[in-house]
Design a protein around this motif. Structure first.
Motif, mmCIF file in Angstrom:
data_model
loop_
_atom_site.group_PDB
_atom_site.id
_atom_site.type_symbol
_atom_site.label_atom_id
_atom_site.label_comp_id
_atom_site.label_asym_id
_atom_site.label_seq_id
_atom_site.Cartn_x
_atom_site.Cartn_y
_atom_site.Cartn_z
ATOM 1 N N TYR B 110 37.186 -41.827 21.029
ATOM 2 C CA TYR B 110 37.765 -40.750 20.353
ATOM 3 C C TYR B 110 39.163 -41.166 20.079
ATOM 4 O O TYR B 110 39.959 -41.113 19.233
ATOM 5 C CB TYR B 110 37.813 -39.454 21.108
ATOM 6 C CG TYR B 110 36.261 -38.759 20.702
ATOM 7 C CD1 TYR B 110 35.706 -38.520 19.392
ATOM 8 C CD2 TYR B 110 35.519 -38.385 21.889
ATOM 9 C CE1 TYR B 110 34.549 -38.085 19.303
ATOM 10 C CE2 TYR B 110 34.348 -37.769 21.636
ATOM 11 C CZ TYR B 110 33.834 -37.526 20.256
ATOM 12 O OH TYR B 110 32.511 -37.228 20.089
ATOM 13 N N PHE B 111 39.758 -41.973 21.097
ATOM 14 C CA PHE B 111 41.077 -42.382 21.146
ATOM 15 C C PHE B 111 41.267 -43.448 19.954
ATOM 16 O O PHE B 111 42.119 -43.269 18.980
ATOM 17 C CB PHE B 111 41.373 -43.179 22.369
ATOM 18 C CG PHE B 111 42.763 -44.155 22.182
ATOM 19 C CD1 PHE B 111 43.950 -43.238 22.228
ATOM 20 C CD2 PHE B 111 42.585 -45.348 22.241
ATOM 21 C CE1 PHE B 111 44.853 -43.990 22.306
ATOM 22 C CE2 PHE B 111 43.979 -45.889 22.142
ATOM 23 C CZ PHE B 111 45.174 -45.393 22.290
ATOM 24 N N LEU B 112 40.296 -44.238 19.702
ATOM 25 C CA LEU B 112 40.516 -45.352 18.879
ATOM 26 C C LEU B 112 40.329 -44.786 17.689
ATOM 27 O O LEU B 112 40.871 -45.190 16.470
ATOM 28 C CB LEU B 112 39.369 -46.406 19.182
ATOM 29 C CG LEU B 112 39.759 -47.463 20.332
ATOM 30 C CD1 LEU B 112 38.656 -48.421 20.574
ATOM 31 C CD2 LEU B 112 41.095 -48.358 20.043
ATOM 32 N N MET B 113 39.292 -43.839 17.479
ATOM 33 C CA MET B 113 38.935 -43.102 15.959
ATOM 34 C C MET B 113 40.123 -42.491 15.595
ATOM 35 O O MET B 113 40.606 -42.561 14.410
ATOM 36 C CB MET B 113 37.664 -42.272 16.189
ATOM 37 C CG MET B 113 36.482 -43.032 16.104
ATOM 38 S SD MET B 113 36.042 -43.946 14.643
ATOM 39 C CE MET B 113 34.813 -42.905 14.030
ATOM 40 N N ALA B 114 40.660 -41.668 16.348
ATOM 41 C CA ALA B 114 41.859 -40.877 15.921
ATOM 42 C C ALA B 114 43.042 -41.730 15.762
ATOM 43 O O ALA B 114 43.796 -41.524 14.768
ATOM 44 C CB ALA B 114 42.276 -39.877 17.280
ATOM 45 N N LEU B 115 43.229 -42.772 16.336
ATOM 46 C CA LEU B 115 44.459 -43.561 16.095
ATOM 47 C C LEU B 115 44.096 -44.553 14.701
ATOM 48 O O LEU B 115 44.813 -44.309 14.190
ATOM 49 C CB LEU B 115 44.398 -44.856 17.579
ATOM 50 C CG LEU B 115 45.657 -45.553 17.184
ATOM 51 C CD1 LEU B 115 46.914 -44.746 17.433
ATOM 52 C CD2 LEU B 115 45.578 -46.778 18.450
ATOM 53 N N PHE B 116 42.913 -44.488 14.661
ATOM 54 C CA PHE B 116 42.668 -45.337 13.378
ATOM 55 C C PHE B 116 42.711 -44.205 12.223
ATOM 56 O O PHE B 116 43.197 -44.727 11.168
ATOM 57 C CB PHE B 116 41.044 -45.590 13.180
ATOM 58 C CG PHE B 116 40.690 -46.180 11.935
ATOM 59 C CD1 PHE B 116 40.981 -47.177 11.297
ATOM 60 C CD2 PHE B 116 39.918 -45.170 11.030
ATOM 61 C CE1 PHE B 116 40.644 -47.626 10.163
ATOM 62 C CE2 PHE B 116 39.845 -45.224 9.690
ATOM 63 C CZ PHE B 116 39.984 -46.611 9.281
ATOM 64 N N ALA B 117 42.490 -42.957 12.404
ATOM 65 C CA ALA B 117 42.947 -42.353 11.301
ATOM 66 C C ALA B 117 44.401 -41.916 11.173
ATOM 67 O O ALA B 117 44.884 -42.049 10.091
ATOM 68 C CB ALA B 117 42.363 -40.643 11.691
ATOM 69 N N ALA B 118 45.197 -41.959 12.180
ATOM 70 C CA ALA B 118 46.623 -42.225 12.225
ATOM 71 C C ALA B 118 47.090 -43.061 11.223
ATOM 72 O O ALA B 118 47.977 -43.187 10.607
ATOM 73 C CB ALA B 118 47.256 -41.984 13.668
ATOM 74 N N THR B 139 44.916 -50.652 11.522
ATOM 75 C CA THR B 139 43.802 -50.330 11.386
ATOM 76 C C THR B 139 42.799 -51.042 11.565
ATOM 77 O O THR B 139 41.681 -51.413 12.106
ATOM 78 C CB THR B 139 43.389 -50.022 9.778
ATOM 79 O OG1 THR B 139 43.756 -51.116 9.098
ATOM 80 C CG2 THR B 139 44.255 -48.942 9.348
ATOM 81 N N THR B 140 42.980 -52.453 11.489
ATOM 82 C CA THR B 140 42.422 -53.899 11.850
ATOM 83 C C THR B 140 42.071 -53.853 13.350
ATOM 84 O O THR B 140 41.021 -54.197 13.729
ATOM 85 C CB THR B 140 43.168 -55.163 11.482
ATOM 86 O OG1 THR B 140 43.509 -55.128 9.989
ATOM 87 C CG2 THR B 140 42.442 -56.304 11.826
ATOM 88 N N VAL B 141 43.142 -53.655 14.135
ATOM 89 C CA VAL B 141 43.135 -53.671 15.648
ATOM 90 C C VAL B 141 42.220 -52.594 15.843
ATOM 91 O O VAL B 141 41.125 -52.826 16.858
ATOM 92 C CB VAL B 141 44.596 -53.436 16.314
ATOM 93 C CG1 VAL B 141 44.351 -53.352 17.679
ATOM 94 C CG2 VAL B 141 45.147 -54.751 15.889
ATOM 95 N N CYS B 142 42.128 -51.440 15.479
ATOM 96 C CA CYS B 142 41.246 -50.255 15.850
ATOM 97 C C CYS B 142 39.999 -50.703 15.345
ATOM 98 O O CYS B 142 38.853 -50.234 16.257
ATOM 99 C CB CYS B 142 41.715 -49.116 15.047
ATOM 100 S SG CYS B 142 43.407 -48.272 15.590
ATOM 101 N N SER B 143 39.575 -51.181 14.252
ATOM 102 C CA SER B 143 38.326 -51.683 14.003
ATOM 103 C C SER B 143 37.858 -52.637 14.853
ATOM 104 O O SER B 143 36.654 -52.493 15.228
ATOM 105 C CB SER B 143 38.473 -52.233 12.520
ATOM 106 O OG SER B 143 37.205 -53.313 12.374
ATOM 107 N N PHE B 144 38.739 -53.625 15.281
ATOM 108 C CA PHE B 144 38.310 -54.807 16.420
ATOM 109 C C PHE B 144 37.862 -54.011 17.754
ATOM 110 O O PHE B 144 36.643 -54.413 18.013
ATOM 111 C CB PHE B 144 39.637 -55.501 16.517
ATOM 112 C CG PHE B 144 39.312 -56.425 17.977
ATOM 113 C CD1 PHE B 144 38.555 -57.698 17.738
ATOM 114 C CD2 PHE B 144 40.014 -56.035 19.161
ATOM 115 C CE1 PHE B 144 38.159 -58.379 18.785
ATOM 116 C CE2 PHE B 144 40.021 -57.039 20.034
ATOM 117 C CZ PHE B 144 39.129 -58.090 19.969
#
Lengths: 498, 961
Positions: B110-118, B139-144
């Protein structure tokens, strides 16, 4: 701060080291003094940053002899910044060494303190010969440290290290002699612009610069560093990487700016050498199979990056270079300490010999990944700010090829640290690894790396995040440091007038 | 203010997500969904201003003004379209995640998904190119991490994805910096409006191509398309959100964003249309080959992105309107399909259409929703996908260039659309058609299906009420083309070319579906000789191999190879300097005297001797000869202090070196002829360079200002008449302090290294054994002479040294010289002892060294009393019988020097001279204690001969670890 107090930052570690050499069996004292002195230097550096805010240069003629006779100690933003960062690194590496047990080696604390005294002296002195002396004060303890810490290769590595540095120091001091022979002085402020005016002084002053490049591990004279650094203990590699090559880099910046006045006659050649340094370093890193070798090769590539700033010169280039210098010192130490925590706890730094660390050691993993991304210049870490600034400076100066190399190198840096991430942090956690014998405390069963071992790396990762998000602060400091190199009149005035 | 507020709230949510997860478990997904919707509602309040009044919401704050980077945000229609995707689809996926995952901890997810949304939100509202780049990379890093966290098998795909997308990000960085440097601002809206795009084609094309590369990597266009199917290793909600709806659209966003500047650039048109359509067709064919539903959907996404890229390349207002509508339509149907594939995967345990069959009977709602979305994807009325596809068709016909380009592009697009139709039906039929075998399966809970239902039905509703989108799409056209769009979306546009194209698409598509077995057979082969992943892995491996070779060049502990390099560099530099010409003044006075040639000849002879000899001892002796000659030079030049120092250093060097040499083989290792000749070449070159440097750069000027000062003022200023000494202890005392520290450190280093490494065992060479039992082999008998002389000479030398110390300020002498003389005395005493154990000096040498450094430093600190460190203090002490003795603290400083040097000498003698105590006797034996306290046990008086045997019988060396 009163200029007369500048030598304090050398006196305190020197006296403490003398004390610890004698009273080395008292563990509490040893540790308290080691950390206390580094904390003092950190505070000293911070105060110095405030003092030298906005281009103020303070200088003190040691012994109060007339200017030109006395050895000057000079502090401007550049040296203040360097003292602060080196003190921070010394403090954290010492903490790590205390937890990892390195500090039980004979004379460790005394030697580290002497080393730091040499570093601070080298950063403050305004005299080429005195610079040589302080570099020696910095190196001598290293000769001992490298031979008493580390794995089975420490002696051959130590021999190479000593031989190489002795030769380089010889070249350096010979070069200082030639400068004195041509210019009649070794006072940096008195030498201002001398190399730009006289081709003889330029040729003579190039010799110390070449020696400093060897110490900074510029390709093709980098092999000694990549061969020896992985052979010592992790704490020491981190300490050396943060201090030794960076003092050389600092001196190159200073001498090039003041003595050469930032001349551009050989920019093309210099940029070629630096491109090679970046490329050889980064590809070497990609080809390695152990954590520290990868990081050490990355260091070579980082040196190329940092020196781009002085090669491009100009306000943007110098600011970018100095920013990158600070960033690189912090990040490289962080990475070496994080991987060092694993090496010390699990007894190996070979990729794949230990894996799944992200699950078992989340703190170390977070510290490593943050700094790894920073190293590769991924936002929002400081490496990104440095990379943008350097590439922008290169494009500004129409050096498109250099900009391209710098960008490509950052990609391969990422590839090299991902190799560590994949080999060590990801993958299945070796359950039996956890029951392996602790490398740190022989005889004891290993549970986990203690938090205190992860902490130094983590602190530095937080710092790199901080100067990435709050990039402006460090950029302003770097800008002021760069301004002092671009317009050296303040420096000269402070020294000659003191 | 609202933009940074929403952004910071999203980041805050990300940080809080793990905490939420801890308290409410996977249901945190629902909470996040609600928050996303609430934030969307906040923005919706502002939306009418943007859409109907053609305003923008802007925010500006400094971030890094030093490099012209601002914290600028700007929300226009294009941004709004993507914000709807980010928050809307984001909310659906968050809600979906709450059921998709099993119970347990998913805080990091959830952290990564919300960070990605941000990050995604920041990306589409950033109005500063550097800021845009920051969010792009984020976004790239979150995806990773989101891919990699799935498990071991996802690690390598995650790394491949990261490296590729970061490479694309670097292209964006290149574009960003090119634009900043060229236009002089980092503000995106200003950059886009700059006339340079039209006036400077070279710049426009460079920046444009870099932007395109960035967009192509992010939006998975040929030849970078392979990462998207590779990234399907991630869990399904991640695929649905990042790799279908949001992140892969970042490339589309970027292309749309730069359309105002680049839509008229031919390179831009050609690359986007060409590569876009190629990707669309190629990926559609791949989709028809695949059996794994997720992989199939991934290729479908690649294909649809290709359509979008191509239509942006057309660049007409209608085309950008089509891009906007299709982006929305695609997000809706593709997110639905991914979610439903996840549902099937969860319920059935497989995503392979060869194993799935007839699910429509057991999961009718799932089947219905999937069919609805698939029809939208296939472009069947009355769904939104139909409308957007018609817009695409109409736009392709407007392709710029010669008249035949439009129809050609249109025809290719129809082929792509037909393939799309075919694989859409393949999905639905593959999973839901055919006989039902697993009759025990049941529909999942409606809560699980709800998010998919929302997006699926939205596609249907918007099909009927497409007019609702007109103002938004109009605004997008205004943003991207600068003209109002005049767009009217609807199911029926009258009989137009695009209608025919749709009819053909559906008709041929149906035929393809009916002949699906034939198509399957036809496509059951490799379409390309290599896959993207293979190419990547080959490059990756090649880089590693190359890197290992590069590193191998310097990987050796042999000093010779490393030492040669600086010599070569220096020589090269010297040659370069000679070639470019260095102007040196003439010698002011003759610098050569006849005797110089004699001394030079001696030095040369010594050097040749060292090179030729194979005996280490001879080498050492010859080195000593050279040292003596050099000290002669100093004497002749009138520098007795320097000469004396050199002389004494030579003496002590020989003593210490002999202590070491006796542990080494007598001869140097034999070396090959090649190495010899290389070494000779390097040595000659380096020596030549050094000689030329010395000749050119020294002795060619008058005495320096400092030199003049020393000669004139030294006595006046310091009270000392020995200029050399006043330089050492007064003017440059800091150097001396450093050097005595260095010396002292050398002693400490010897102690530390020996203590740890235990190198001192077994010191006798085998040759020595020959003398056992002969008079030569008897230390006691052999040293009678030395002992007799040493007994009275050694104390005398020490006394003499004290005298030299005290008089140093005025006459030749001083701390260094005195200590060296004293050290020679100790050496004599040491050497004249019959055995190492009997050597008489048992002083606390560490204390001496530390005391030396300490005294010198503290004396320096006294100087603070008169203004600063190392300022000498003076006092005139009245003497009996009249007169004064001029006392200076410089003398005390010199005592520090003396102590340190004596300490080091004694250290070297004691520690290099003894053997390690065998391990068995280590306990209780304190002889090796560097504090030098007298051995606790009685001195062993043993016959030396028997001692040899003991030593030699030791297995290896005592302390080697």
């Amino acid at each position: 701060m009163s200029p007369a107090l500048l030598p304090l930052v050398v006196i305190v570690p020197l006296l403490s080291a003398a004390l610890l050499a004698v009273a080395r069996h008292v563990e509490v004292l040893r540790r308290a003094v080691l950390l206390g002195v580094s904390a003092f230097a950190l505070a000293f550096g911070t105060v110095l940053c405030f003092t030298s805010w906005d281009g103020v240069v303070i200088a003190h003629a040691v012994g109060l002899w007339p200017s030109g006779i006395a050895i000057p100690f000079v502090a401007d933003m550049f040296s203040a910044l360097m003292i602060t960062v080196t003190a921070l690194l010394t403090l954290l590496c010492s903490m790590f060494a205390i937890v990892s047990g390195d500090d039980r080696r004979p004379y460790f604390s005394a030697l580290v303190l002497m080393l730091s005294a040499g570093v601070y002296g080298a950063l403050l002195t305004g005299d080429l010969f005195n610079l040589f002396v302080f570099i020696e004060v910095m190196l001598l303890p290293s000769y001992g440290l490298i031979a008493v810490l580390g794995g089975r290769d420490r002696l051959p590595a130590g021999r190479l290290y000593v031989a190489m540095n002795l030769l380089t120091s010889t070249i350096f001091v010979a070069g200082v002699g030639l400068v004195y022979g041509t210019a009649g002085t070794v006072n940096i402020a008195e030498l201002a612009g001398a190399a730009a005016e006289s081709s003889a002084v330029a040729a003579a002053a190039s010799v110390p610069l070449i020696a400093l490049s060897v110490k900074a591990a510029v390709v093709p004279v980098h092999g000694w560093l990549t061969s020896t650094y992985p052979a010592t203990s992790p704490a020491l590699t981190a300490l050396f990487s943060g201090l030794h090559t960076k003092v050389a880099v600092y001196a190159i910046y200073r001498i090039y700016a003041v003595v050469f006045d930032g001349g551009t006659a050989y920019t093309g050649l210099i940029l070629l050498v630096l491109s090679l340094t970046m490329l050889v370093g980064v590809f070497g890193a990609v080809g390695q199979e152990s954590m520290r070798s990868i990081l050490v090769f990355n260091m070579v590539s980082g040196i190329g990056y940092i020196l781009l700033g002085v090669a491009l010169f100009g306000p943007l280039g110098l600011m970018a270079g100095i920013f990158y210098l600070v960033h690189h010192m912090i990040v490289k130490a962080s990475l070496l300490l994080s991987t060092g925590a694993i090496e010390v706890s699990y007894g190996t730094d070979r990729l794949g010999s230990v894996s799944g660390i992200a699950r078992t050691e989340p703190l170390i993993a977070a510290a490593f990944m943050g700094s790894a991304l920073s190293l590769a210049g991924i936002p929002p870490f400081s490496g990104f700010v440095g990379k943008v600034a350097i590439v922008k400076a290169a494009v500004d100066e129409q050096q498109i090829a250099i900009a391209v190399v710098a960008v490509v190198v950052s990609l391969f840096s990422l590839m090299s640290v991902l190799k560590i991430w994949r080999g060590v942090f990801w993958g299945r956690a070796h359950e039996d690894e956890v029951h392996a014998v602790s490398a740190r405390r022989p005889g004891a069963l290993l549970t986990h790396a203690p938090r205190t071992l992860a902490l130094p790396g983590l602190v530095l990762t937080v710092v790199t995040l901080g100067i990435g998000l709050g990039g402006q602060g460090m950029l302003v400091l770097s800008e002021q440091a760069a301004a002092g190199l671009l317009d050296v009149s303040g420096y000269i005035e402070a020294v000659i007038g003191s | 203010m609202v933009l940074p507020l929403v952004l910071s709230l999203l980041i805050l949510v990300a940080v809080a997500a793990p905490v939420l997860d801890r308290f409410v478990g996977r249901a945190a997904g629902w909470l996040l969904a609600v928050i996303f919707l609430a934030l969307g509602a906040v923005l919706a309040v502002e939306a009418p201003r943007i859409i109907t009044h053609d305003e923008e919401i802007e925010f500006s704050a400094p971030w890094m003004p030093a490099i012209d980077v601002l914290f600028d945000f700007r929300l226009d229609g294009t941004g709004l379209l993507f914000v709807i995707l980010v928050l809307g689809v984001g909310a659906l996926i968050m809600g979906y995640s709450a059921r998709y995952f099993s119970r347990g901890k998913h805080g990091d997810y959830y952290f990564l998904m919300a960070l990605f949304a941000a990050a995604m939100f920041g990306l589409v509202v950033a109005d500063d190119v550097v800021l845009l780049f920051v969010f792009w990379e984020l976004t790239t890093v979150c995806s990773f991490f989101l891919i990699g966290r799935t498990g071991h098998s996802a690690n390598q795909p995650a790394i491949r994805t990261l490296l590729l997308t970061v490479a694309g990000g670097l292209a964006l960085l290149g574009a960003v910096i090119t634009m900043i440097v060229h236009i002089g601002t980092s503000r995106l809206s200003v950059i886009l409006a700059d006339p340079a795009w039209q006036e400077d084609p070279a710049f426009a094309t460079t920046a444009g191509v870099l932007v395109i590369v960035a967009a192509f990597t992010k939006s998975a266009q040929f030849p970078f398309h392979y990462w998207l199917p590779d990234a399907m290793a991630a869990s399904t909600p991640v695929s649905a959100y990042l790799h279908a709806a949001a992140m892969v659209k970042a490339g589309i966003y970027l292309l749309m964003r730069f359309s105002p500047a680049l839509a008229d650039n031919v390179t831009w048109n050609v690359l986007l249309i060409g590569v876009g359509l190629l990707t669309a067709i190629m990926a559609a064919l791949f989709a028809l080959q695949r059996h794994d539903l997720k992989e199939l959907l991934a290729y479908s996404t690649v294909s649809q992105l290709g359509f979008l890229v191509a239509v942006i390349g057309i660049g007409t207002p209608g085309a950008l309107a089509a891009a906007g509508v299709h982006t929305l339509a695609h997000a809706l149907f593709k997110a639905t399909l991914f979610m439903l594939v996840g549902v099937i995967d969860r319920e059935v345990g497989s995503r392979d259409i060869r194993r799935l069959t007839g699910l429509r009977r057991v999961m009718p709602i799932t089947a219905g929703l999937a069919a609805l979305s698939a029809l939208s994807m296939a472009g069947v009325p009355p769904l939104l996908g139909f409308i957007s596809k018609e817009k695409l068709f109409a736009s392709y016909l407007e392709a710029p260039g010669p008249a035949m380009v439009g129809p050609l592009v249109g025809a290719v697009a129809v082929v792509g659309a037909i393939l799309t139709f075919a694989y859409s039906f393949r999905i639905v039929y593959g999973a839901f058609g055919g006989p039902t075998t697993q009759t025990r399966l049941r529909e999942p809970s409606l809560v699980f299906l709800l998010p998919a239902a929302v997006s699926s039905i939205a596609g249907l509703v918007l099909g009927f009420f497409a007019g609702w989108l007109d103002p938004l799409i109009d605004r997008v056209v205004l943003d991207t083309r600068g003209t109002p769009g005049e767009i009217h979306l609807g199911l029926w546009h009258g009989v137009a070319p695009e209608l025919y194209m749709s009819v053909v698409t559906i008709a041929v598509g149906v035929v393809l579906f009916l002949r699906r077995e034939f198509i399957d057979r036809l496509l059951d082969r490799r379409l390309f000789p290599v896959t993207g992943v293979q190419v990547f892995e080959r490059c990756h491996a090649a880089a590693i191999t190359f890197g290992a070779r590069v590193a191998e060049l310097t990987r050796t502990f042999s000093p010779a190879r490393h030492l040669a390099v600086p010599f070569v560099v220096l020589t090269a530099f010297g040659m370069g300097a000679l070639l470019t010409g260095v102007r040196v003044p003439a010698f002011p006075e003759p610098v050569t005297r006849p005797i110089d040639w004699l001394l030079m000849a001696l030095i040369a002879g010594g050097t040749v001797g060292i090179v030729l000899t194979r005996s280490r001892l001879a080498g050492l002796a010859l080195l000593g000869v050279i040292g003596f000659v050099i000290s002669l030079f100093f004497f002749i030049l009138g520098a007795p202090d320097v000469g004396l120092t050199q002389l004494l250093v030579e003496v002590l060097t020989v003593v210490v070196a002999v202590l070491v040499l006796r542990r080494l083989p007598r001869s140097f290792h034999p070396t090959g002829a090649l190495r010899k000749s290389v070494a000779a070449g390097v040595a000659l070159l380096a020596g030549g360079a050094a000689a030329v440097g010395t000749f050119a750069f020294t002795g060619r000027r008058e005495i320096s200002g400092a030199g003049e000062y020393f000669l004139q003022e030294a006595e006046e200023e310091t009270g000392g008449t020995n200029v050399v000494n006043t330089i050492l202890v007064d003017f440059r005392a800091l150097d001396t302090l450093g050097e005595l520290t260095v010396l002292g450190l050398a002693g400490v280093v010897i102690l530390a290294v020996l203590e740890v490494n235990g190198l001192m065992g077994g010191d006798r060479s085998p040759q020595a054994a020959r003398y056992i039992g002969t008079p030569i082999g008897s230390p006691t008998g052999n040293t009678i002479l030395a002992r007799t002389v040493g007994r009275w000479l050694a104390p005398l030398l020490v006394l003499l040294s004290l005298y030299l110390l005290v008089r140093g300020h005025g006459e030749p002498g001083g701390g260094f010289i005195a200590a060296l003389v004293g050290g020679a005395g100790f050496a004599l005493a040491y050497l004249s002892a019959s055995s190492a154990q009997a050597a008489p000096i048992r002083w606390p040498y560490v204390g001496l060294i530390a005391g030396g450094v300490g005294v010198a430093t503290l004396v320096g600190v006294l100087g603070f009393g008169d203004g600063g460190f190392l300022r000498p203090l003076h006092a005139d002490i009245p003497l009996f019988g009249g007169g004064y003795y001029h006392f200076s603290t410089a003398l005390l400083f010199d005592i520090g020097v003396y102590l340190a040097v004596i300490g080091v000498t004694v250290t070297a003698l004691n520690r290099l001279g003894v053997e390690d105590v065998p391990p068995g006797r280590e306990a209780g034996d304190r002889r090796s204690d560097p504090d030098g306290s007298v051995a606790a046990e009685p001195d062993e008086v043993r016959e030396p001969d028997s001692r040899y045997e003991t030593t030699e019988s030791l297995p290896g060396s005592g302390g080697r670890r």
